[in-house]
Structure formats: structure tokens, C-alpha cells
Design a protein around this motif. Sequence first.
Motif, mmCIF file in Angstrom:
data_model
loop_
_atom_site.group_PDB
_atom_site.id
_atom_site.type_symbol
_atom_site.label_atom_id
_atom_site.label_comp_id
_atom_site.label_asym_id
_atom_site.label_seq_id
_atom_site.Cartn_x
_atom_site.Cartn_y
_atom_site.Cartn_z
ATOM 1 N N LEU A 127 -2.373 10.507 -14.621
ATOM 2 C CA LEU A 127 -1.837 10.540 -16.176
ATOM 3 C C LEU A 127 -0.214 10.681 -16.021
ATOM 4 N N PHE A 128 0.174 11.926 -15.397
ATOM 5 C CA PHE A 128 1.556 12.093 -14.984
ATOM 6 C C PHE A 128 2.357 11.056 -14.266
ATOM 7 N N GLU A 129 1.427 10.531 -13.483
ATOM 8 C CA GLU A 129 2.208 9.365 -12.583
ATOM 9 C C GLU A 129 2.336 7.957 -13.253
ATOM 10 N N VAL A 130 1.279 7.733 -14.477
ATOM 11 C CA VAL A 130 1.380 6.584 -15.249
ATOM 12 C C VAL A 130 2.804 6.825 -16.260
ATOM 13 N N VAL A 131 2.856 8.094 -16.741
ATOM 14 C CA VAL A 131 4.191 8.472 -17.484
ATOM 15 C C VAL A 131 5.290 8.192 -16.476
ATOM 16 N N GLN A 132 5.481 8.704 -15.545
ATOM 17 C CA GLN A 132 6.558 8.677 -14.567
ATOM 18 C C GLN A 132 7.006 7.339 -14.307
ATOM 19 N N TYR A 133 6.022 6.605 -13.924
ATOM 20 C CA TYR A 133 6.154 4.801 -13.531
ATOM 21 C C TYR A 133 6.519 4.178 -14.783
ATOM 22 N N VAL A 135 8.417 5.012 -17.272
ATOM 23 C CA VAL A 135 9.619 5.362 -17.460
ATOM 24 C C VAL A 135 10.508 4.574 -16.731
ATOM 25 N N ILE A 136 10.006 4.466 -15.502
ATOM 26 C CA ILE A 136 10.936 3.762 -14.308
ATOM 27 C C ILE A 136 10.857 2.443 -14.468
ATOM 28 N N PHE A 137 9.587 1.772 -14.784
ATOM 29 C CA PHE A 137 9.662 0.312 -15.014
ATOM 30 C C PHE A 137 10.322 -0.017 -16.146
ATOM 31 N N ILE A 138 10.321 0.756 -17.398
ATOM 32 C CA ILE A 138 11.151 0.088 -18.655
ATOM 33 C C ILE A 138 12.674 0.228 -18.448
ATOM 34 N N SER A 139 13.031 1.366 -17.819
ATOM 35 C CA SER A 139 14.624 1.390 -17.714
ATOM 36 C C SER A 139 15.021 0.609 -16.557
ATOM 37 N N SER A 140 14.116 0.230 -15.366
ATOM 38 C CA SER A 140 14.354 -0.695 -14.232
ATOM 39 C C SER A 140 14.585 -2.480 -15.017
ATOM 40 N N PHE A 141 13.629 -2.494 -16.254
ATOM 41 C CA PHE A 141 13.607 -3.741 -16.567
ATOM 42 C C PHE A 141 14.899 -3.977 -17.443
ATOM 43 N N VAL A 142 15.286 -2.983 -18.047
ATOM 44 C CA VAL A 142 16.463 -3.077 -18.879
ATOM 45 C C VAL A 142 17.717 -3.327 -17.918
ATOM 46 N N LEU A 143 17.796 -2.700 -16.796
ATOM 47 C CA LEU A 143 18.832 -2.751 -15.837
ATOM 48 C C LEU A 143 18.890 -4.066 -15.078
ATOM 49 N N SER A 239 -2.582 -5.522 -6.214
ATOM 50 C CA SER A 239 -1.499 -4.887 -6.995
ATOM 51 C C SER A 239 -0.252 -4.953 -5.959
ATOM 52 N N ALA A 240 -0.705 -4.623 -4.710
ATOM 53 C CA ALA A 240 0.264 -4.551 -3.656
ATOM 54 C C ALA A 240 0.732 -5.994 -3.253
ATOM 55 N N PHE A 241 0.172 -6.782 -3.396
ATOM 56 C CA PHE A 241 0.454 -8.051 -2.881
ATOM 57 C C PHE A 241 1.410 -8.767 -3.864
ATOM 58 N N LEU A 242 0.736 -8.703 -5.084
ATOM 59 C CA LEU A 242 1.613 -9.233 -6.381
ATOM 60 C C LEU A 242 3.006 -8.469 -6.375
ATOM 61 N N SER A 243 3.039 -7.229 -5.862
ATOM 62 C CA SER A 243 4.376 -6.518 -6.090
ATOM 63 C C SER A 243 5.253 -6.933 -5.229
ATOM 64 N N LEU A 244 4.806 -7.425 -3.967
ATOM 65 C CA LEU A 244 5.461 -7.967 -2.865
ATOM 66 C C LEU A 244 6.221 -9.176 -3.394
ATOM 67 N N MET A 245 5.260 -10.071 -4.072
ATOM 68 C CA MET A 245 5.908 -11.454 -4.476
ATOM 69 C C MET A 245 6.616 -11.093 -5.623
ATOM 70 N N VAL A 246 6.873 -10.089 -6.323
ATOM 71 C CA VAL A 246 7.973 -10.014 -7.324
ATOM 72 C C VAL A 246 9.235 -9.620 -6.530
ATOM 73 N N SER A 276 12.098 -3.395 -6.740
ATOM 74 C CA SER A 276 10.933 -2.505 -6.113
ATOM 75 C C SER A 276 10.762 -1.342 -7.177
ATOM 76 N N ASN A 277 11.821 -1.252 -8.131
ATOM 77 C CA ASN A 277 11.293 -0.110 -9.031
ATOM 78 C C ASN A 277 10.601 -0.739 -10.310
ATOM 79 N N LEU A 278 10.694 -1.929 -10.276
ATOM 80 C CA LEU A 278 9.556 -2.501 -11.150
ATOM 81 C C LEU A 278 8.114 -2.870 -10.539
ATOM 82 N N ALA A 279 8.203 -3.219 -9.332
ATOM 83 C CA ALA A 279 7.091 -3.653 -8.752
ATOM 84 C C ALA A 279 6.137 -2.472 -8.341
ATOM 85 N N ASN A 280 6.809 -1.567 -7.638
ATOM 86 C CA ASN A 280 5.997 -0.506 -6.880
ATOM 87 C C ASN A 280 5.405 0.520 -8.351
#
Length: 561
Positions: A127-133, A135-143, A239-246, A276-280
Motif C-alpha cells: 500500500l505504501f509502495e503504491v502511494v510512493q510510486y 507520486v513518482i509516476f505522476i510527477s515524472s509524467f509532468v516533467l 511488467s519488467a519487459f514493458l518497462s524496458l520497452m518504455v 525510468s521514473n515512469l517505467a519502474n
Amino acid sequence: MRPYIKQNKILFALTLFTSVIASLGYVFMAVLLQQLLDIAVERDIRQFLQIVVFSIAYFALLGMFLYLQSLLSKKVVCRIIYQIRSDMFRGTMARNMEDFYRKNTADYISVMTNDVKMLEENFLLPLFEVVQYTVIFISSFVLMICFDLIVTIFVTMAIAVMFLVPGLLGRSLEIRQNSFSSKLAAFTVSLKDILSGFEVIKSYSMKEYAAQRFDRENKETARSKYSVDRLLALNEGVSAFLSLMVQIVVFFLSAYFIITGRITVGTLLGMVQVSSNLANPLVMIFTNIPKMKSMQPIIEKLKETANFPAALSRKGVPASCQNCIYANELSFSYDGQKEVLSGVNCTIERGKKYVLVGKSGCGKSTLIKLLSGCYSTYRGEILYDNTELHRTDPDTVAQLSSTIHQNIYMFDESIYDNICLHEDYPGEMIKKATDESGLTEFLSGLPEGLQYQVGENGSNLSGGQKQRIAVARALIRSKPILILDEGTSAIDRQTAYDIENRLLKLQDLTLITVTHHLDEDLLKKYDKILYMENGCIKEEGAFESLISVPSRFAAYFQLKK
């Protein structure tokens, strides 16, 4: 889980706050790297020194928030786990004997250990990992949009494919997690059964059978665990394969835009870092969401255990036994098919002594359990001073009687603790209880006296000593009714006679004894004998009146002699 989050809302909010700050700080590193590389390409030493000083302060602050986020998340998880276990234990203790024994005791152990551990690993921590990641994903997407819109569009298309994975695997994972929980419970039950029968296994050379049974259960549990892990591995791998593709899409597009002069080299580094902050984070999110969804059956099981008092316990009028306990046309069945008791009528008057006799399996112990309020699914009536048992408060019913069973349980503590059960009693009451139970002589031979440690389930005591401690445990509470349910059958006849004879001399005590030891001297001291056959009371009366005429009891008594 919402009630536990509400109970810890301040700590939970602080954990989320530090997690958000730490995540934003982690994402901002992409901007820092982009600036650093562009400065290096321009060979501007002044700006380079400025960014070095800024980076030192920045990383120090980020490190502090990362530490706080880790510390607070562990603290809130520990607190919630503690509260869940505490609620489940109280819910288990709130059950009456009838409800408690519907499950194997190992099932309760498994829920409070195995299932709670699964909840921690597969729900609270994710649960905490989902919240943390998130935030990382949304802020990385904006960036990423700030860096280049076209690259962001291609990345978004690749990410859309990743959304399909959790939906395809979530339901299957939930089913397998529930199956694994059941296997863990069965494994705990089997292990408890084997260890409880250790003496029998050693005495009858059953080591090979025990090993084979354990290996079978262990293998099935491992197979069930692997079934869950196999699905998790598929989810993680895709998921890891698709992350690599990104990341590959970002890298090649950025390289092309550098060639065409659209972006700088620093922007390339920044976008690679952001990608990497989007994919991971997406890998972690899509790995954890199926885990969390699969915990729903486990959460329901924990909720059922913890919320038992509110759902099933009953309250009623205070029970009393100033005059008598009366059973009227009492019938009972354990399985709802075969009747153990049928049409039983009897009266237990306060202060008198009763003994139940009859062949094994005739229903003596069942009748005792019903009269003392252990079961509620009977037909007929059980009246405590004209108040039906169903209308009484179970806690007050329990305060009216003490039961001494054949198999006495002793806590791994001192004799004093096993008598008082961590309640405070004056010294004179303890002395009176030990005297009346015949325990004083044994205590006088112990250097530690009442502080003598009995060992696991009384392993340092003989059977007779355990029985006397159990009698003292019952007598010190001064309850009006004492039930001796085969309480002396496992000890020698002389000790059994001494304990029973002492109890018969207590004037104000209502004594109900279930026994196979038909000692004529003791039987004469009972006010009434209740003779049972096939779940019915066939005869009742004083010893002399039953033995002086041809009767079922007389024939049984002669047979036992």
C-alpha cells in the motif's frame, strides 16, 4: 482496513507526507542531472561549483526524508499489525465453547500468524509502495511533458499496454492466495496434531508415518505457495519487459531529436532518468495491485475473527442460582442428526451433592456442559432460578460454576499463578483453598512453595498434584457450583477418594460429579445419584434407595464391582 487507518490517521498522514516529499525529491534528480550535463558541455566552472553546493544540501535533505519515510511506514505497519492481532485475539476469546470448538485451535493460530504475515507482506507494505510510486509516476509524467511532448505521447502509448496486465491476472491471483491461506491453515493443524501426539509416536514407533505425513503436508503447502509465486513471476516479468520497452522508446527518440537539434544532450539524460521514473514505478504499482486485491478473502477472514463479539455474542439478564438449576425435556445433538441427549429432566438444588453415573457415551459430560452454559443449540429448557438460559448473560453464567476436567491444563508458570490465574486473593483465602484441596502437604515439601514452576502443561507435576491445584483453582473463587467432570479418573484411587471426600464435606458447595469410580462410601454421601443410559436419566435417588431394590443402577453398580 479503514478502521485501523482511522485509528492511526495522524501517523498515517505523516507517513504519506514524508513519502510524497521523498518521492518528489527523487524525481527532481532528473532536472539536476540535466542541468549538470548541460553545464559540463558548456564548461562553465562557476555554475558547476554552484550546482555542487546545491546538490550537497539537496541530497542531505532528501536522505533525511527517505529515512523518515522508511521509519514512519514501518512504525504504522507494526502498530496496525499489533491492533489486528489484538482484535482477533479478543474476538476469539469472546466466543463461547460451542463456537470456539467449531474450528480446530490450529486454525486460530494460523490466522493470527500466517494470515497476518501475508496481510503485512501483500497489503500493508505494498500500500505504501503504491502511494510512493504513484507520486513518482505522476510527477515524472509532468516533467516528461516539460522536456518534450512528442516523447511523452509515445511513452503514454507504451504505458497503456501495461495497464492490461493486472486486470488479466488479478482474479486468478486472488483465488490462488485464498487457496494458499487454506493450505497454511491445514499445515498448521497437521503440525499441531503431530506434535501433540509426540508421546504416542515415540511409544508406538510411528516416526516414519509422522515424517511421511509431515512431508506430504509440507509438499502440498510448498506447491500451493509456488502456484501463487508463479503467477506473481508472470506479472513481474511482463511488467519488467514493458518497462524496458518504455525506456528504449525514450532513448531512441531522444537520440533522434539530438541529431535533429530538437533537444540538448542534458535533456536526453534527463528524459532517460525520467523514463525510468515512469517505467519502474509502474512495474511496482502493477506488481503490488494484484497482490493487494488477492488479499480480500484473507481480510474478510481476519475481519470475521476480529468482529466476532459484535456479530455473535449475546447479552441478557444476569444469571443467578439461589435456588436451583432445572432441565426440562432437554435434548441435544452435536451434528444436528444423532441425538446425544433426549428428553432429560432433572433438578440441581443449591448446596446439594449430585453424582452422574452410567456407561461411557451415555451423555453425562454433555449434560454437564449444557447445564453450565457451554452450548446453546439445545431443545427444551434450562432454567437458572426460573430464568431460561438463552435469556441470561453468558458471562454471568460462567461466574456461577467451576469445572474440573479429566485433562487439567496448567500454564507454564508457578503454582501460585495457576491457582490465582493472575487475580489478587488474600493470603487467608489462598491458605484455605490449598488446605481444602489437600495441596498443603505437597507445598510444604517444596523450597519454592507456591512459586514452584510447574513446567509446560504441568510437566513437573504428577497427575494427583495437578488435580489438587485444579481443585484449589476452583475453590478459591468461591463459586456456588463445582463440576467434577471425570476430574479424578486419571489419578490413583486413594488420591481420587481423598479429593472427592474433601469436596463432599464443603457444606455450601453445590457439587456435580461425573465419575466411573463407584466407591460405596462416597456414593452414600451424595444427596442424589443420577443414572444415565442412552442420553436419558433412567433413575435417580439416594444410594440406599437405589441399591435396595432391583434397579438399573443396582445392576450397573454390581457389574462395576
